[in-house]
Design an enzyme around this catalytic site. Structure first.
Site, PDB file in Angstrom:
ATOM      1  N   ASP A 135       2.356   2.253   5.114  1.00 17.88           N
ATOM      2  CA  ASP A 135       1.247   1.996   6.027  1.00 17.88           C
ATOM      3  C   ASP A 135       1.704   1.215   7.259  1.00 17.88           C
ATOM      4  OD1 ASP A 135      -1.430   1.802   6.863  1.00 17.88           O
ATOM      5  OD2 ASP A 135      -1.710  -0.098   5.796  1.00 17.88           O
TER       6      ASP A 135
ATOM      7  N   GLU B 123       5.212  -1.840  -4.157  1.00 19.14           N
ATOM      8  CA  GLU B 123       4.213  -0.904  -4.670  1.00 19.14           C
ATOM      9  C   GLU B 123       4.756   0.466  -5.077  1.00 19.14           C
ATOM     10  OE1 GLU B 123       0.742  -0.676  -2.162  1.00 19.14           O
ATOM     11  OE2 GLU B 123       0.104  -2.685  -2.754  1.00 19.14           O
TER      12      GLU B 123
ATOM     13  N   GLU C 221      -0.160  -9.798  -1.644  1.00 20.68           N
ATOM     14  CA  GLU C 221      -1.054  -9.175  -0.661  1.00 20.68           C
ATOM     15  C   GLU C 221      -2.485  -9.319  -1.144  1.00 20.68           C
ATOM     16  OE1 GLU C 221      -0.366  -5.155   0.705  1.00 20.68           O
ATOM     17  OE2 GLU C 221       1.806  -5.447   0.748  1.00 20.68           O
TER      18      GLU C 221
ATOM     19  N   TYR D 208      -6.589  -5.742  -3.985  1.00 24.13           N
ATOM     20  CA  TYR D 208      -7.615  -5.504  -2.965  1.00 24.13           C
ATOM     21  C   TYR D 208      -9.009  -5.402  -3.565  1.00 24.13           C
ATOM     22  CZ  TYR D 208      -3.900  -5.180   0.434  1.00 24.13           C
ATOM     23  OH  TYR D 208      -2.844  -5.495   1.254  1.00 24.13           O
TER      24      TYR D 208
HETATM   25  C1  BDP Z   1      -0.714  -2.114   0.451  1.00 24.18           C
HETATM   26  C2  BDP Z   1       0.633  -1.994   1.139  1.00 24.18           C
HETATM   27  C3  BDP Z   1       0.607  -2.406   2.607  1.00 24.18           C
HETATM   28  C4  BDP Z   1      -0.648  -1.873   3.261  1.00 24.18           C
HETATM   29  C5  BDP Z   1      -1.859  -2.496   2.566  1.00 24.18           C
HETATM   30  C6  BDP Z   1      -3.168  -2.050   3.200  1.00 24.18           C
HETATM   31  O1  BDP Z   1       1.632  -2.714   0.452  1.00 24.18           O
HETATM   32  O2  BDP Z   1       1.761  -1.937   3.250  1.00 24.18           O
HETATM   33  O3  BDP Z   1      -0.673  -2.092   4.635  1.00 24.18           O
HETATM   34  O4  BDP Z   1      -1.867  -2.094   1.230  1.00 24.18           O
HETATM   35  O5  BDP Z   1      -3.724  -1.043   2.755  1.00 24.18           O
HETATM   36  O6  BDP Z   1      -0.884  -0.975  -0.311  1.00 24.18           O
HETATM   37  O7  BDP Z   1      -3.609  -2.690   4.143  1.00 24.18           O
END
Ligand code: BDP
Length: 594
Positions: A162, A412, A503, A467
């Protein structure tokens, strides 16, 4: 493998080759573009990705080779010295010609390479330096990608990571001299014995019959010396390299012939220890809690081009916000960044460029076909060999940085799929062999939770990207909080080792507001992060939190991206969103409590 950064010194000289180079994409020039002056009116800035410098879609979206060229004069005083060309990076593959002679080829877009060009150049004379750079990504490159031939015969490229596939010469290029008998590599390891520091050294030379080393403190006073190519220096009353309080010694290694100094190379050394104990991550024996970001090398026009003004400003903002660490998501960063972190006491999780080893994701977030990730036609043994080489080169480049406390071998991957363990196990062993002094981690994807993941037990620390409240339970922070906590407790219970949230983040359009939990608003980003922090504070195995992302960054096109990824706590031009203030309150109070 030797990857000492070029330096000027008593026995070495250094010429920087950054500036404006002639530039063309391959379809615009004749075959063998190195064999004469490149037929182009374009010039490109080095260091910088080439993609956004022009106003031409054919260049921005080009798939394949581009050519850079300039004239270089070898200083006339270099007669009798060895002469080297050094590329800090050519993304993703580079080929180098001195006049008509090919002098180097290198695969891997984020690690340096060099060529000994002594036999094809002359002191005081000019030569034509031509560099080809390819941005092609395939199933056997790191990161992987797929090239498709369109109906019109053009080529397009897709990839699973991404961030925009910026390419070219995004880091500096150097010409340097070194003596024929020289220091060719140094490995330093550090330990502590009571009040004393122990600095283990291993010096490789080309042609020396003896080696001597000296360690100086920050004031330049010699604190230990030794002769021999390896050994341990003892530093009484050592000043440790501490997060937030860096202290650097300088190790000078001399390559000798018949008692005479032929070459000397100096390396900054920070004395510190790292240990994983139970669910704790210890630096210098004290539990360390990571605060900070996953970042990108990304800015307008420069793309991934290294820029010292951005370097200074980004580290200032990280300090302002109270961050003590970052991850080099999702590839090794410029060496200037690593050295800056060494000097300023910033802790680094150093990641290899293996992102997007997850073909099933294509069917998830971004659309596209689901495929098995690990198979002879997809991610296979040859990919693993490229991946192994990327690990070798990263460790060779960064092994001496005190700021680096943890290696991340991938971001990932499809760690829940068949074949994952067979793919990763040898890579973890390789990384441990190359550097027995640092723990190794990988960054786990949301779909591969503690029940289905097949590789987490191979690692010392487990990094998690989650997330909840964004890709699932979007706008529903209450459900998100429940699910996040349940999952983290599951990891803690099953693996009993340190967990880092590497993240967590929400796309946020600066200036977009609501009194409700509305995704994309500045308030939602703040409340989302606060929800995570409540959970982190309830799960003892969580030893760190790095928000996704430090700043907004460019991506490929996609319906889920509005001029790129907007999960930055700062905008792409480094203005704070509301969440920056909330993070600052939490992280500066954690820092002050230390
Ligand atoms: C994760 C990835 C990261 C993406 C992020 C996203 O590690 O590179 O930018 O999600 O979706 O899957 O913002």
């Amino acid at each position: 493998m030797t990857m000492l950064r070029p330096q000027a010194g008593p026995t070495r000289e250094l010429v920087n080759l950054d500036g404006l180079w002639r530039f063309a994409i391959d379809s615009a020039v004749a075959e063998s573009p190195w064999s004469g002056t490149l037929a182009t009116s374009l010039e490109a800035a080095v260091p910088a990705s080439y993609n956004d410098q022009f106003a031409d879609a054919a260049i921005r979206d080009h798939v394949g080779w581009v050519w850079y060229q300039r004239t270089v004069r070898v200083p006339r005083g270099w007669a009798g010295e060895r002469v080297f060309l050094r590329f800090d990076a050519a993304t993703h593959e580079g080929v180098v010609y001195v006049d008509d002679v090919k002098v180097a080829e290198h695969v891997g877009g984020y690690t340096p390479f060099e060529a000994d060009v002594t036999d094809v150049v002359a002191a005081g004379a000019e030569f034509r330096l031509t560099v080809g750079v390819s941005n092609e990504l395939t199933n056997i490159t790191i990161p992987p990608g797929v090239i498709t031939v369109t109906d019109e015969g053009g080529r397009t490229q897709d990839y699973l990571h991404d961030f925009f596939n910026y390419a070219g010469l995004a880091r500096s290029v150097w010409l340097y001299s070194a003596p024929a008998v020289r220091v060719s590599d140094i490995t330093v390891t550090t330990d502590v014995d009571g009040q004393a520091g122990l600095v283990g050294f291993d010096v490789e030379t080309t042609g020396a019959d003896a080696v001597s080393v000296a360690l100086r403190d920050a004031d330049g006073a010699v604190v230990a010396t030794a002769s021999g190519s390896s050994g341990v220096l003892r530093v009484e009353d050592v000043k440790l390299w501490q997060p937030g309080a860096a202290y650097l010694y300088t190790l000078s290694a001399q390559a000798l012939v018949d008692g005479e100094i032929s070459d000397e190379y100096s390396l900054p050394v920070g004395v510190r220890t790292i240990e994983v104990r139970g669910t704790e991550f210890l630096i210098n024996g004290a539990p360390f809690y990571f605060t900070g970001f996953g970042r990108h090398e990304d800015s307008a026009i420069r793309g991934k081009g290294h820029d010292n003004a951005y370097l200074v400003h980004d580290f200032q903002l990280m300090d302002w916000i109270g961050a003590n660490s970052f991850r080099t998501s999702h590839y090794p960063y410029a060496e200037e960044v690593m050295e800056f972190a060494d000097r300023h006491g910033i802790v680094v999780i150093d990641e290899v460029g293996a992102v997007g080893l997850n073909l099933s994701m294509g069917g998830g977030i971004f659309g596209g076909q689901r495929q098995q990730t690990f198979s002879p036609d997809t991610i296979n043994d040859r990919t693993r060999e490229t991946h192994a080489q990327a690990i070798r080169e990263l460790v060779a480049r960064d092994k001496n940085h005190p700021s680096v406390v943890l290696w991340s071998i991938t971001n990932e991957p499809a760690s829940n799929e068949e074949g994952a363990r067979e793919y990763f196990e040898p890579l973890v062993s390789l990384n441990r062999e190359l550097d027995p002094t640092r723990p190794v981690t990988f960054v786990n994807v949301m779909f591969s939770n503690f029940e289905v993941d097949r590789i987490a037990d191979l690692f010392d620390v487990i990094c998690l990207n989650r997330y909840y409240g964004w890709y699932v339970d979007s706008g529903d922070l209450r459900s998100a909080e429940r699910k996040l906590e349940a999952e983290l407790l599951g990891w803690q219970e099953k693996f009993a080792r340190p967990l880092i949230m590497t993240e967590y983040g929400a796309d946020t359009v600066a200036g977009y507001h609501s009194i409700y939990d509305v995704p994309f608003t500045e308030e939602y980003q703040t409340r989302f992060l606060e929800m995570y922090h409540r959970v982190h504070d309830r799960v003892p195995a969580i030893v760190g939190e790095q928000v996704w992302n430090f700043a907004d960054f460019q991506t490929k096109n996609g319906f889920a991206r509005v001029d790129g990824n907007k999960k930055g706590v700062f905008t792409r031009d480094r203005k704070p969103k509301a969440a920056a203030h909330a993070l600052r309150a939490r992280w500066t109070s954690l820092r002050d409590a230390d």
